[in-house]
Design a protein around this motif. Structure first.
Motif, PDB file in Angstrom:
ATOM      1  N   ALA A 427       0.832  -1.205   0.000  1.00 51.33           N
ATOM      2  CA  ALA A 427       0.000   0.000   0.000  1.00 51.33           C
ATOM      3  C   ALA A 427       0.867   1.255   0.000  1.00 51.33           C
ATOM      4  N   ILE A 428       1.963   1.229   0.742  1.00 50.24           N
ATOM      5  CA  ILE A 428       2.878   2.374   0.763  1.00 50.24           C
ATOM      6  C   ILE A 428       3.441   2.627  -0.634  1.00 50.24           C
ATOM      7  N   THR A 429       3.786   1.538  -1.343  1.00 51.08           N
ATOM      8  CA  THR A 429       4.320   1.688  -2.698  1.00 51.08           C
ATOM      9  C   THR A 429       3.316   2.381  -3.612  1.00 51.08           C
ATOM     10  N   GLU A 430       2.062   1.963  -3.553  1.00 53.84           N
ATOM     11  CA  GLU A 430       1.026   2.590  -4.371  1.00 53.84           C
ATOM     12  C   GLU A 430       0.873   4.067  -4.019  1.00 53.84           C
ATOM     13  N   ALA A 431       0.899   4.356  -2.734  1.00 55.08           N
ATOM     14  CA  ALA A 431       0.754   5.747  -2.304  1.00 55.08           C
ATOM     15  C   ALA A 431       1.934   6.595  -2.746  1.00 55.08           C
ATOM     16  N   CYS A 432       3.128   6.023  -2.722  1.00 54.16           N
ATOM     17  CA  CYS A 432       4.322   6.781  -3.130  1.00 54.16           C
ATOM     18  C   CYS A 432       4.276   7.130  -4.619  1.00 54.16           C
ATOM     19  N   LYS A 433       3.754   6.231  -5.436  1.00 56.38           N
ATOM     20  CA  LYS A 433       3.632   6.544  -6.864  1.00 56.38           C
ATOM     21  C   LYS A 433       2.707   7.736  -7.083  1.00 56.38           C
ATOM     22  N   GLU A 434       1.579   7.735  -6.369  1.00 56.55           N
ATOM     23  CA  GLU A 434       0.656   8.858  -6.484  1.00 56.55           C
ATOM     24  C   GLU A 434       1.271  10.131  -5.907  1.00 56.55           C
ATOM     25  N   ALA A 435       2.049   9.995  -4.840  1.00 55.90           N
ATOM     26  CA  ALA A 435       2.687  11.154  -4.221  1.00 55.90           C
ATOM     27  C   ALA A 435       3.655  11.827  -5.183  1.00 55.90           C
ATOM     28  N   ILE A 436       4.429  11.038  -5.903  1.00 52.84           N
ATOM     29  CA  ILE A 436       5.382  11.606  -6.854  1.00 52.84           C
ATOM     30  C   ILE A 436       4.656  12.317  -7.986  1.00 52.84           C
ATOM     31  N   TRP A 437       3.545  11.716  -8.444  1.00 48.24           N
ATOM     32  CA  TRP A 437       2.767  12.361  -9.512  1.00 48.24           C
ATOM     33  C   TRP A 437       2.219  13.707  -9.042  1.00 48.24           C
ATOM     34  N   LEU A 438       1.640  13.743  -7.857  1.00 48.53           N
ATOM     35  CA  LEU A 438       1.074  14.985  -7.344  1.00 48.53           C
ATOM     36  C   LEU A 438       2.144  16.039  -7.105  1.00 48.53           C
ATOM     37  N   LYS A 439       3.261  15.609  -6.588  1.00 49.22           N
ATOM     38  CA  LYS A 439       4.345  16.557  -6.333  1.00 49.22           C
ATOM     39  C   LYS A 439       4.825  17.181  -7.633  1.00 49.22           C
ATOM     40  N   GLY A 440       4.930  16.362  -8.684  1.00 53.63           N
ATOM     41  CA  GLY A 440       5.342  16.886  -9.982  1.00 53.63           C
ATOM     42  C   GLY A 440       4.323  17.844 -10.560  1.00 53.63           C
ATOM     43  N   LEU A 441       3.039  17.509 -10.428  1.00 52.09           N
ATOM     44  CA  LEU A 441       1.987  18.382 -10.938  1.00 52.09           C
ATOM     45  C   LEU A 441       2.006  19.732 -10.229  1.00 52.09           C
ATOM     46  N   PHE A 442       2.108  19.727  -8.917  1.00 50.13           N
ATOM     47  CA  PHE A 442       2.128  20.986  -8.175  1.00 50.13           C
ATOM     48  C   PHE A 442       3.367  21.803  -8.514  1.00 50.13           C
ATOM     49  N   SER A 443       4.480  21.131  -8.753  1.00 52.86           N
ATOM     50  CA  SER A 443       5.700  21.846  -9.129  1.00 52.86           C
ATOM     51  C   SER A 443       5.506  22.589 -10.445  1.00 52.86           C
ATOM     52  N   GLU A 444       4.847  21.956 -11.428  1.00 49.19           N
ATOM     53  CA  GLU A 444       4.571  22.626 -12.692  1.00 49.19           C
ATOM     54  C   GLU A 444       3.608  23.795 -12.516  1.00 49.19           C
ATOM     55  N   LEU A 445       2.732  23.682 -11.527  1.00 45.15           N
ATOM     56  CA  LEU A 445       1.764  24.753 -11.271  1.00 45.15           C
ATOM     57  C   LEU A 445       2.338  25.829 -10.347  1.00 45.15           C
ATOM     58  N   ASN A 446       3.649  25.786 -10.161  1.00 48.00           N
ATOM     59  CA  ASN A 446       4.374  26.798  -9.382  1.00 48.00           C
ATOM     60  C   ASN A 446       4.078  26.723  -7.889  1.00 48.00           C
ATOM     61  N   GLU A 447       3.713  25.544  -7.420  1.00 44.19           N
ATOM     62  CA  GLU A 447       3.538  25.305  -5.991  1.00 44.19           C
ATOM     63  C   GLU A 447       4.554  24.243  -5.586  1.00 44.19           C
ATOM     64  N   HIS A 448       5.690  24.676  -5.086  1.00 46.43           N
ATOM     65  CA  HIS A 448       6.771  23.734  -4.769  1.00 46.43           C
ATOM     66  C   HIS A 448       6.574  23.191  -3.358  1.00 46.43           C
ATOM     67  N   LEU A 449       6.246  21.922  -3.296  1.00 43.28           N
ATOM     68  CA  LEU A 449       5.968  21.279  -2.017  1.00 43.28           C
ATOM     69  C   LEU A 449       7.257  20.810  -1.361  1.00 43.28           C
ATOM     70  N   GLN A 450       7.244  20.783  -0.062  1.00 42.57           N
ATOM     71  CA  GLN A 450       8.396  20.289   0.678  1.00 42.57           C
ATOM     72  C   GLN A 450       8.457  18.762   0.562  1.00 42.57           C
ATOM     73  N   ILE A 451       9.466  18.188   1.163  1.00 44.45           N
ATOM     74  CA  ILE A 451       9.605  16.730   1.142  1.00 44.45           C
ATOM     75  C   ILE A 451       8.297  16.090   1.615  1.00 44.45           C
ATOM     76  N   SER A 452       7.819  15.162   0.849  1.00 41.43           N
ATOM     77  CA  SER A 452       6.527  14.544   1.138  1.00 41.43           C
ATOM     78  C   SER A 452       6.625  13.585   2.316  1.00 41.43           C
ATOM     79  N   ILE A 453       5.620  13.637   3.154  1.00 40.05           N
ATOM     80  CA  ILE A 453       5.536  12.712   4.279  1.00 40.05           C
ATOM     81  C   ILE A 453       4.363  11.778   4.047  1.00 40.05           C
ATOM     82  N   VAL A 454       4.613  10.492   4.109  1.00 40.84           N
ATOM     83  CA  VAL A 454       3.561   9.484   4.012  1.00 40.84           C
ATOM     84  C   VAL A 454       3.392   8.867   5.396  1.00 40.84           C
ATOM     85  N   PHE A 455       2.212   8.999   5.961  1.00 43.25           N
ATOM     86  CA  PHE A 455       1.943   8.455   7.284  1.00 43.25           C
ATOM     87  C   PHE A 455       1.312   7.078   7.164  1.00 43.25           C
ATOM     88  N   CYS A 456       1.861   6.150   7.921  1.00 42.61           N
ATOM     89  CA  CYS A 456       1.398   4.764   7.921  1.00 42.61           C
ATOM     90  C   CYS A 456       1.336   4.293   9.366  1.00 42.61           C
TER      91      CYS A 456
END
Length: 528
Positions: A427-456
């Motif tokens: 489940a963490i692996t699936e969430a990390c794939k989505e996290a990377i996609w979202l982080k990339g999308l926000f970066s293109e939209l000029n919203e630079h997110l800090q290091i992502s935290i996944v809580f488990c």
């Protein structure tokens, strides 16, 4: 006696339209459509060449609902080709066309709320007519508009119509070419997200869902510039400040820097359609006593025949759309009931009715965006061997930005796991794939997110993500699941422990007591 129709009810054909009390309004809608088609030189009338076949067409009529304070009922007629009669390789080849992801829409609306940006909406009239036709397609003349003395002629299409298999693809190609030629960049994470940086350093964003668009900018003047450019190329309808898109109501309180997404109208229509508008409400999405499996599916011909008259698939599909757009609280329940679409039983149907009863009491629930809690937070959970048929585990995750849900999912894992630790790790692996996609999308939209935290909430699964200390017990896990180790080693994502009571992803994998369920909803910005 002349009949009338309710809002959102569709007429089935041309002859019904001319028999209704609103004949003049339907005729005006058809005339307007025909004028648009002729203005765009959509076809030429010709004799049908030997060896060629025609594509049939039909009128589609919709009386769009009246929204108080927004718009009057709209009578809309659309001429649609019956594309199912097209032949692969003869009159169509490629058909795929992208549409903006709902996660991208929510991501942009989150940015709008955070920075108090201008948000406006428009659509393109007869959008598919703008596509470039590459095949010879002959179509019958429209009902009610056959040209006198040319009754045996057919329409040789010069432009696309709705209903043709390749229409969406060709329209998208034309629109994409236009946007990139006007200095907009297409997102590499979502092909229907466009953005451009102006000389003042601010960005203009545009999202495309077929012919519906959202435009976002800091200044209304920038939006007007984009609209002017679009109107030079396409016939557009300016809808002003965005209030509703894809059945989702957009409500703003700019003084409080809040934006809300609601599907109250859509849900009420669903309840009315399936005669559940007066049902007794319940407090949770799915009660714990429902233990669904294929063993509950009907086996005898009589029971199968009885269930064939139940609108199971229609109800689940309608509920699924609400879940995808704005209701993460439905994810687990929809995941459970959608597994039995092929052969549902009475107990499965009772579970679906339970979900409708839950919606009956939560029509006012909405997603809230605004300047609330900081950070980009991901919550992930798994329920070991949740599927009673094949003993597969369930992955659930929900991602929040500023305390509001942006992306969520509840889905069965593709392989069987041998322990809770393995299920949580996958489940963490699936969430990390989505996290990377979202982080990339926000970066293109000029919203630079800090290091992502996944809580488990599984400490042993977190250990697995960092090294191979349990190699002997995990060497059977597919290699691609170990992607998460490389991601964590690079520092792109940090996986941290969270207590189960504070993990809102818990509601994505199981039924919960009402108090815990409401707490989970509050953690991800779902409010009444």
């Amino acid at each position: 006696m002349v009949e009338d129709i309710d809002a959102n009810q569709e007429l089935s054909n041309y002859f019904e339209a001319i028999s209704y009390e609103d004949l003049e309004k339907w005729m005006f809608a058809m005339q307007e459509e025909m004028e648009s088609l002729h203005k765009n030189k959509t076809w030429d009338l010709v004799k049908l060449p030997k060896g060629k076949k025609t594509v049939r067409c039909k009128w589609v009529f919709i009386k769009k609902e009246w929204t108080p304070g927004v718009e009057e009922p709209r009578y809309k007629a659309r001429l649609v080709a019956k594309g199912y009669s097209q032949i692969l390789g003869v009159d169509f080849t490629d058909v795929f066309s992208p549409v903006v992801k709902h996660s991208s829409i929510r991501a942009l609306l989150c940015i709008v709320a955070m920075h108090d940006l201008e948000l406006e909406q428009l659509d393109v009239k007869t959008a598919f007519l703008h596509g470039e036709l590459e095949e010879d397609i002959y179509m019958q003349q429209p009902e009610g508009f056959t040209v006198s003395e040319k009754e045996d002629y057919v329409c040789l299409l010069k432009k696309f119509l709705y209903g043709l298999k390749q229409s969406p693809r060709q329209w998208y190609k034309r629109f994409d070419s236009f946007m990139t030629s006007h200095d907009f960049k297409r997102s590499s994470f979502d092909s229907c997200v466009y953005f451009k940086k102006n000389c003042d350093g601010y960005f203009v964003y545009l999202l495309l869902y077929v012919d519906d668009m959202l435009i976002v900018a800091k200044d209304k003047r920038e939006i007007r510039k984009v609209k002017a450019q679009l109107s030079e190329e396409f016939e557009i309808k300016d809808l002003g400040p965005a209030k509703k898109i894809l059945g989702i109501e957009i409500l703003r309180d700019r003084k409080a820097s809040k934006l809300y997404l609601s599907q109250k109208g859509y849900i009420e229509n669903v309840l009315f359609r399936f005669n559940m508008q007066s049902a007794k409400p319940v407090s949770t999405h799915l009660a714990a006593h429902f233990r669904l499996s294929s063993a509950l599916s009907p086996q005898s011909d009589d029971k199968i025949e009885y269930m064939s008259h139940v609108l199971y698939s229609s109800v689940v599909g309608s509920l699924m759309y609400a879940m995808v757009c704005s209701r993460p609280d439905l994810s687990y329940a929809i995941s459970a009931v959608s597994r039995y679409m092929a052969n549902p039983g009475k107990e499965h149907w009772k579970a679906v009715q339970w979900i409708l009863r839950y919606l009956r009491g939560t029509t006012d629930v909405c997603l809230q965006f605004g300047r609330t809690r900081d950070g980009f937070i991901r919550y992930v959970d798994a329920d070991f061997a949740r599927d009673l048929d094949r003993r597969r585990s369930l992955t659930g995750y929900v991602f929040t930005i500023r305390g509001c849900a942006i992306s969520w999912k509840a889905i069965l894992q593709t392989t069987v796991t041998l322990s809770t630790t393995e299920a949580e790790y996958m489940a963490i692996t699936e969430a990390c794939k989505e996290a990377i996609w979202l982080k990339g999308l926000f970066s293109e939209l000029n919203e630079h997110l800090q290091i992502s935290i996944v809580f488990c909430d599984s400490q042993s699964a977190i250990f697995l993500t960092k090294d191979q200390m349990f190699h002997e017990r995990t060497k059977h896990i597919d290699v691609w699941y170990h992607l998460v180790r490389d991601i964590i080693a690079r520092g792109d994502i940090v996986v941290s422990k969270i207590s189960t009571p504070e993990n809102p992803a818990d509601m994505m994998t199981k039924s919960l007591p009402i108090t815990k369920f409401e707490h989970c909803l509050n953690l991800v910005g779902v409010h009444c």
